[in-house]
Design a protein around this motif. Structure first.
Motif, short mmCIF file in Angstrom:
data_model
loop_
_atom_site.label_atom_id
_atom_site.label_comp_id
_atom_site.label_asym_id
_atom_site.label_seq_id
_atom_site.Cartn_x
_atom_site.Cartn_y
_atom_site.Cartn_z
N UNK A 1 -25.85 -28.30 -16.35
CA UNK A 1 -25.01 -28.90 -17.39
C UNK A 1 -25.64 -30.19 -17.91
N UNK A 2 -26.23 -30.96 -17.02
CA UNK A 2 -26.89 -32.20 -17.45
C UNK A 2 -27.99 -31.88 -18.46
N UNK A 3 -28.70 -30.79 -18.21
CA UNK A 3 -29.78 -30.39 -19.11
C UNK A 3 -29.23 -30.05 -20.51
N UNK A 4 -28.16 -29.29 -20.56
CA UNK A 4 -27.59 -28.92 -21.86
C UNK A 4 -27.03 -30.15 -22.58
N UNK A 5 -26.41 -31.05 -21.84
CA UNK A 5 -25.88 -32.26 -22.46
C UNK A 5 -27.00 -33.14 -23.01
N UNK A 6 -28.11 -33.22 -22.28
CA UNK A 6 -29.26 -33.98 -22.78
C UNK A 6 -29.80 -33.39 -24.08
N UNK A 7 -29.83 -32.07 -24.17
CA UNK A 7 -30.29 -31.40 -25.39
C UNK A 7 -29.42 -31.77 -26.58
N UNK A 8 -28.14 -32.06 -26.31
CA UNK A 8 -27.20 -32.44 -27.37
C UNK A 8 -27.23 -33.94 -27.65
N UNK A 9 -28.03 -34.68 -26.89
CA UNK A 9 -28.10 -36.13 -27.07
C UNK A 9 -26.93 -36.87 -26.47
N UNK A 10 -26.32 -36.30 -25.43
CA UNK A 10 -25.18 -36.94 -24.78
C UNK A 10 -25.68 -37.92 -23.73
N UNK A 11 -25.21 -39.15 -23.80
CA UNK A 11 -25.53 -40.15 -22.79
C UNK A 11 -24.47 -40.10 -21.69
N UNK A 12 -24.90 -40.30 -20.46
CA UNK A 12 -24.00 -40.23 -19.32
C UNK A 12 -23.73 -41.64 -18.77
N UNK A 13 -22.46 -41.91 -18.52
CA UNK A 13 -22.06 -43.24 -18.05
C UNK A 13 -21.23 -43.09 -16.78
N UNK A 14 -21.67 -43.71 -15.69
CA UNK A 14 -20.97 -43.62 -14.40
C UNK A 14 -19.93 -44.72 -14.29
N UNK A 15 -18.66 -44.33 -14.13
CA UNK A 15 -17.56 -45.27 -14.01
C UNK A 15 -16.65 -44.79 -12.86
N UNK A 16 -16.44 -45.61 -11.83
CA UNK A 16 -15.59 -45.19 -10.70
C UNK A 16 -14.14 -44.97 -11.12
N UNK A 17 -13.43 -44.16 -10.33
CA UNK A 17 -12.01 -43.87 -10.57
C UNK A 17 -11.17 -44.92 -9.85
N UNK A 18 -11.08 -46.10 -10.45
CA UNK A 18 -10.37 -47.22 -9.83
C UNK A 18 -8.85 -47.07 -9.95
N UNK A 19 -8.38 -46.33 -10.96
CA UNK A 19 -6.94 -46.18 -11.17
C UNK A 19 -6.43 -44.86 -10.59
N UNK A 20 -7.08 -44.39 -9.54
CA UNK A 20 -6.59 -43.17 -8.88
C UNK A 20 -5.22 -43.45 -8.28
N UNK A 21 -4.22 -42.64 -8.60
CA UNK A 21 -2.87 -42.91 -8.10
C UNK A 21 -2.75 -42.59 -6.62
N UNK A 22 -1.79 -43.18 -5.94
CA UNK A 22 -1.59 -42.88 -4.52
C UNK A 22 -1.12 -41.45 -4.32
N UNK A 23 -1.30 -40.94 -3.11
CA UNK A 23 -0.88 -39.58 -2.78
C UNK A 23 0.61 -39.41 -3.08
N UNK A 24 0.94 -38.32 -3.75
CA UNK A 24 2.34 -38.04 -4.08
C UNK A 24 2.83 -38.71 -5.35
N UNK A 25 1.96 -39.45 -6.03
CA UNK A 25 2.38 -40.16 -7.24
C UNK A 25 2.81 -39.18 -8.33
N UNK A 26 2.03 -38.11 -8.52
CA UNK A 26 2.34 -37.13 -9.56
C UNK A 26 1.95 -35.75 -9.07
N UNK A 27 2.73 -34.74 -9.45
CA UNK A 27 2.46 -33.37 -9.01
C UNK A 27 1.27 -32.77 -9.74
N UNK A 28 0.95 -33.30 -10.92
CA UNK A 28 -0.15 -32.76 -11.71
C UNK A 28 -0.65 -33.83 -12.68
#
Length: 335
Positions: free
Chosen positions: A72-99
């Motif tokens: 997938x990274x290869x196909x995205x590079x062919x499209x000129x997509x830049x990748x940016x790594x950002x941690x999931x800091x706002x992950x909700x606590x267990x049981x916060x939402x069913x979906x």
């Protein structure tokens, strides 16, 4: 023609994506043992390709907490997509939402924006036209899709009436708020700090009310619907629509060609999968056809028209079941 100072070259189209369990997305069908991220990766590749097809100068960014696998990274590079790594800091606590807990990753994506203007879209959004008119309409405002839900409809655990009370607790007037869909947000960099500050206030309130077992903002849509009240805002309703194509619920009206973006939540593992081959083949109709043929072929893939006999039969059966359920609900409400 774009408004002065709003050049597509200065606009980034970004897709925020965080890995999560398949159970968090009820609109996704994953085979036993399958990678729940795979349909998303294929869909977002098609989404990026469609933006590139009609907006060749747009900057394209994938914002995620994990690098895509090499194919997938290869196909995205062919499209000129830049990748940016950002941690999931706002992950909700267990049981916060069913979906839809992964939707809250948008808050982390918002904090990482650097472009003068960013259009954030879901992985299952298809671009079918130039974005010039959309950007001209938005100008220097933030923008989102007004979903126009009834005031007492349950929207992933919260009605607009209930949201009004939460908005009031955060200092807004006690008026019925609009509810904005999460499929597309336009965020000018100048407004990003104000939007993020309001998002953090809403998130803090949601976490505290969760501890008390009270109603709360459960998705990014609820948080952003509050946050966007504090900045100059325009709606995207003339440019994007959420189009349901399930067997029991269809919203196809034949006017889809007038839009710029199609949000197709039920097509991640069906319509987008069908378009993956053409989207990754620069010699295919996806890249070479005129807009009329492009719309026709994409409409076929998404089940707008010329449905296969098996899909048509399932859609007809689904509509019968849906009508029967609606009739039963009406009889129970009005015996």
């Amino acid at each position: 023609m774009l408004c002065p100072g709003y050049d597509l070259l200065m606009t980034t189209v970004a897709i925020p994506f965080v890995r999560t369990e398949a159970s968090q997305n009820p609109n996704l069908r994953v085979r036993d043992g399958g990678d729940p991220a795979e349909p998303y990766m294929r869909a977002m590749t098609v989404a990026f390709a469609s933006v590139r097809r009609w907006n060749p100068d747009a900057d394209l960014h994938l914002i995620s907490n994990a690098a895509p696998e090499e194919d997938h990274h290869r196909e995205l590079r062919r499209l000129g997509v830049e990748y940016k790594l950002v941690p999931f800091a706002h992950r909700p606590p267990v049981g916060f939402a069913a979906r839809f807990e992964a939707s809250l990753y948008l808050l982390d994506a918002l904090g990482s924006l650097e472009a003068d203007t960013t259009l954030l879209i879901d992985p299952d959004v298809l671009c079918v036209n130039s974005m010039d008119a959309l950007l001209s309409h938005v100008a220097d405002h933030a923008a989102a899709l007004d979903m126009q839900f009834p005031e007492d409809e349950d929207i992933n655990g919260l009605t607009r009436t209930q949201a009004a009370a939460l908005h009031a607790a955060l200092g807004e007037s006690v008026t019925l708020p609009l509810h904005y869909g999460g499929e597309a947000y336009v965020v000018p960099l100048a407004l990003a700090p104000a939007i993020m500050a309001r998002c953090e206030s809403a998130w803090t309130l949601a976490l505290s009310r969760n501890l008390e077992g009270l109603t709360k903002f459960t998705t990014e849509e609820h948080v952003l619907s509050y946050a966007l009240r504090g900045v100059p805002l325009k709606t995207l309703n003339d440019h994007i629509r959420r189009i349901w194509t399930t067997h029991t619920f269809r919203q196809v009206d034949g006017l889809e060609g007038q839009l710029t973006l199609w949000h197709l939540p039920a097509e991640k593992d069906r319509g987008f999968n069908a378009l993956y081959g053409p989207a990754t083949d620069f010699g295919s109709w996806f890249w070479l056809a005129d807009r009329g043929e492009f719309l026709d072929r994409c409409g076929r893939a998404m089940g707008f028209h010329h449905r296969t006999p098996s899909r048509l039969a399932k859609d007809i059966a689904g509509s019968v079941v849906s009508r029967a359920r609606h009739l039963g609900a009406c009889r129970r409400a009005h015996p």
